[in-house]
Design an enzyme around this catalytic site. Structure first.
Site, PDB file in Angstrom:
ATOM      1  N   ASN A   1       0.867  -1.181   0.000  1.00 12.43           N
ATOM      2  CA  ASN A   1       0.000   0.000   0.000  1.00 12.43           C
ATOM      3  C   ASN A   1       0.903   1.230   0.000  1.00 12.43           C
ATOM      4  O   ASN A   1       1.489   1.572   1.028  1.00 12.43           O
ATOM      5  CB  ASN A   1      -0.884  -0.047   1.259  1.00 12.43           C
ATOM      6  CG  ASN A   1      -1.722   1.210   1.431  1.00 12.43           C
ATOM      7  OD1 ASN A   1      -1.801   2.045   0.530  1.00 12.43           O
ATOM      8  ND2 ASN A   1      -2.345   1.347   2.595  1.00 12.43           N
TER       9      ASN A   1
ATOM     10  N   LYS B   1       0.120   4.262  -0.319  1.00 16.15           N
ATOM     11  CA  LYS B   1      -0.535   5.451   0.266  1.00 16.15           C
ATOM     12  C   LYS B   1      -0.311   6.676  -0.607  1.00 16.15           C
ATOM     13  O   LYS B   1      -0.262   6.554  -1.826  1.00 16.15           O
ATOM     14  CB  LYS B   1      -0.035   5.646   1.707  1.00 16.15           C
ATOM     15  CG  LYS B   1      -0.195   4.372   2.544  1.00 16.15           C
ATOM     16  CD  LYS B   1      -0.041   4.580   4.021  1.00 16.15           C
ATOM     17  CE  LYS B   1      -0.242   3.262   4.743  1.00 16.15           C
ATOM     18  NZ  LYS B   1      -0.181   3.375   6.192  1.00 16.15           N
TER      19      LYS B   1
ATOM     20  N   HIS C   1      -9.528   1.228   4.539  1.00 16.85           N
ATOM     21  CA  HIS C   1      -8.294   1.365   5.322  1.00 16.85           C
ATOM     22  C   HIS C   1      -8.557   2.274   6.522  1.00 16.85           C
ATOM     23  O   HIS C   1      -9.342   3.215   6.437  1.00 16.85           O
ATOM     24  CB  HIS C   1      -7.192   1.946   4.439  1.00 16.85           C
ATOM     25  CG  HIS C   1      -5.856   1.893   5.089  1.00 16.85           C
ATOM     26  ND1 HIS C   1      -5.460   2.835   6.014  1.00 16.85           N
ATOM     27  CD2 HIS C   1      -4.850   0.998   4.993  1.00 16.85           C
ATOM     28  CE1 HIS C   1      -4.245   2.512   6.442  1.00 16.85           C
ATOM     29  NE2 HIS C   1      -3.852   1.416   5.840  1.00 16.85           N
TER      30      HIS C   1
ATOM     31  N   GLU D   1      -6.979   4.607   7.751  1.00 15.24           N
ATOM     32  CA  GLU D   1      -6.761   6.044   7.503  1.00 15.24           C
ATOM     33  C   GLU D   1      -7.976   6.659   6.820  1.00 15.24           C
ATOM     34  O   GLU D   1      -8.297   7.821   7.047  1.00 15.24           O
ATOM     35  CB  GLU D   1      -5.482   6.230   6.668  1.00 15.24           C
ATOM     36  CG  GLU D   1      -4.239   5.992   7.521  1.00 15.24           C
ATOM     37  CD  GLU D   1      -3.057   5.431   6.759  1.00 15.24           C
ATOM     38  OE1 GLU D   1      -3.040   5.468   5.513  1.00 15.24           O
ATOM     39  OE2 GLU D   1      -2.127   4.925   7.432  1.00 15.24           O
TER      40      GLU D   1
ATOM     41  N   GLU E   1      -5.712  -5.079  10.386  1.00 15.62           N
ATOM     42  CA  GLU E   1      -4.686  -4.084  10.676  1.00 15.62           C
ATOM     43  C   GLU E   1      -5.035  -3.357  11.970  1.00 15.62           C
ATOM     44  O   GLU E   1      -5.826  -2.407  11.955  1.00 15.62           O
ATOM     45  CB  GLU E   1      -4.618  -3.055   9.534  1.00 15.62           C
ATOM     46  CG  GLU E   1      -4.260  -3.652   8.198  1.00 15.62           C
ATOM     47  CD  GLU E   1      -3.652  -2.608   7.269  1.00 15.62           C
ATOM     48  OE1 GLU E   1      -2.533  -2.843   6.798  1.00 15.62           O
ATOM     49  OE2 GLU E   1      -4.267  -1.563   7.046  1.00 15.62           O
TER      50      GLU E   1
ATOM     51  N   GLY F   1       2.104   2.113  10.941  1.00 11.89           N
ATOM     52  CA  GLY F   1       3.071   3.201  10.845  1.00 11.89           C
ATOM     53  C   GLY F   1       3.735   3.559  12.165  1.00 11.89           C
ATOM     54  O   GLY F   1       4.395   4.574  12.277  1.00 11.89           O
TER      55      GLY F   1
ATOM     56  N   SER G   1       3.030  -2.251  10.410  1.00 13.16           N
ATOM     57  CA  SER G   1       4.471  -2.310  10.676  1.00 13.16           C
ATOM     58  C   SER G   1       5.100  -3.662  10.344  1.00 13.16           C
ATOM     59  O   SER G   1       5.971  -4.136  11.070  1.00 13.16           O
ATOM     60  CB  SER G   1       4.769  -1.908  12.128  1.00 13.16           C
ATOM     61  OG  SER G   1       4.371  -0.566  12.353  1.00 13.16           O
TER      62      SER G   1
HETATM   63  P1  PGA Z   1       2.607   0.203   7.763  1.00 13.54           P
HETATM   64  O1  PGA Z   1       1.167   0.411   7.062  1.00 13.54           O
HETATM   65  O2  PGA Z   1       3.170  -1.075   7.192  1.00 13.54           O
HETATM   66  O3  PGA Z   1       3.396   1.393   7.368  1.00 13.54           O
HETATM   67  O4  PGA Z   1       2.358   0.104   9.226  1.00 13.54           O
HETATM   68  C1  PGA Z   1       0.323  -0.667   6.831  1.00 13.54           C
HETATM   69  C2  PGA Z   1      -0.955  -0.168   6.205  1.00 13.54           C
HETATM   70  O5  PGA Z   1      -1.387   0.928   6.568  1.00 13.54           O
HETATM   71  O6  PGA Z   1      -1.550  -0.833   5.351  1.00 13.54           O
END
Ligand code: PGA
Length: 252
Positions: free
Chosen positions: A9, A11, A95, A97, A167, A173, A213
């Protein structure tokens, strides 16, 4: 029997030219078939360019969101058909976010998932609890509600095609991952919830990815768990070598 899938992803990172370079490096690093599936999800503006790079390779193309309507006066939005037309096979939906910053709800996740499936796109539906919800002992209930909302009205055949990504919001993140044990326990709970809704056979076939992460140094341990069918990778997918290392950790 569930083919491991690793999705990157990207982003809101990478211009079209940066995305092209990254996709070329990913294709180079992961050219040999190894029994896993690999997908990259660049931002909308880079989908066409990345689609040209991955065409004919084993790397699949996915978008990060879509609108549920077929077409219409929805300024700024992109439909499932538009994504299909440009070569997408996958789309990330719901997601955290998007839930957190753009008002995405279980209802919109459901509408988007239906639209994706109707256009033959494979939804990667994201679910997961916040830290406050976990600390309050509500993680399982929250995830269960998200699953019921997201999959409402879908047929067992449709559920069989989609992918879920667990997740935990507190792990995205932050550098803090769920332990393999925590992740596996939640994945088993997710599968049990799907079994209650759609039957054991369907639940057994559904792929559940872990995200939050995931890095080269923790991928093997997470992906080695039988309930974890792959990973949704954010930060570590922005560099070909770390993404490829994670993808290789999924080989069974
Ligand atoms: P990250 O993000 O690996 O940077 O924690 C995962 C995601 O948001 O899909």
């Amino acid at each position: 029997m569930r083919t491991p899938l690793i999705a990157g992803n990207w982003k809101m990172y990478k211009t079209s030219s940066e995305a092209t370079a990254l996709a070329e490096a990913v294709v180079r690093a992961l050219s040999t078939p190894d029994g896993t599936q690999v997908v990259v999800c660049p931002p909308f503006t880079a989908l066409a360019a990345v689609g040209r790079v991955v065409a004919g390779s084993r790397i699949g193309l996915g978008a990060q969101d879509l609108h549920w309507a077929k077409e219409g006066a929805y300024t700024g939005e992109v439909s499932a058909e538009m994504l299909r037309d440009i070569g997408c096979r996958y789309v990330i939906i719901g997601h955290s976010e998007r839930r957190q910053y753009f008002g995405e709800t279980d209802e919109s996740v459901n509408k988007k998932s239906c639209a994706a499936l109707a256009s033959n796109l494979i939804p990667i539906i994201c679910i997961g609890e916040t830290l406050a919800e976990r600390e309050a002992g509500r993680a399982y209930a929250v995830v269960e509600t998200q699953i019921k909302g997201a999959l409402s009205g879908l047929t067992p055949e449709q559920v069989q095609q989609l992918i879920l990504a667990y997740e935990p919001v507190w792990a995205i993140g932050t550098g803090q991952t769920a332990t393999p044990g925590q992740a596996e326990e939640m994945h088993a709970h997710i599968r049990k919830t799907i079994a209650l809704l759609f039957g054991a056979e369907i639940a057994h076939g559904v792929r559940i990815l872990y995200g939050g992460s995931v890095k080269p140094d923790n991928a093997k341990e997470l992906l080695g768990r039988s309930e974890i069918d792959g990973a949704l990778v954010g930060g570590a997918s922005l560099q070909a070598d770390s993404f490829a290392a994670i993808a290789k950790a999924a080989i069974r």
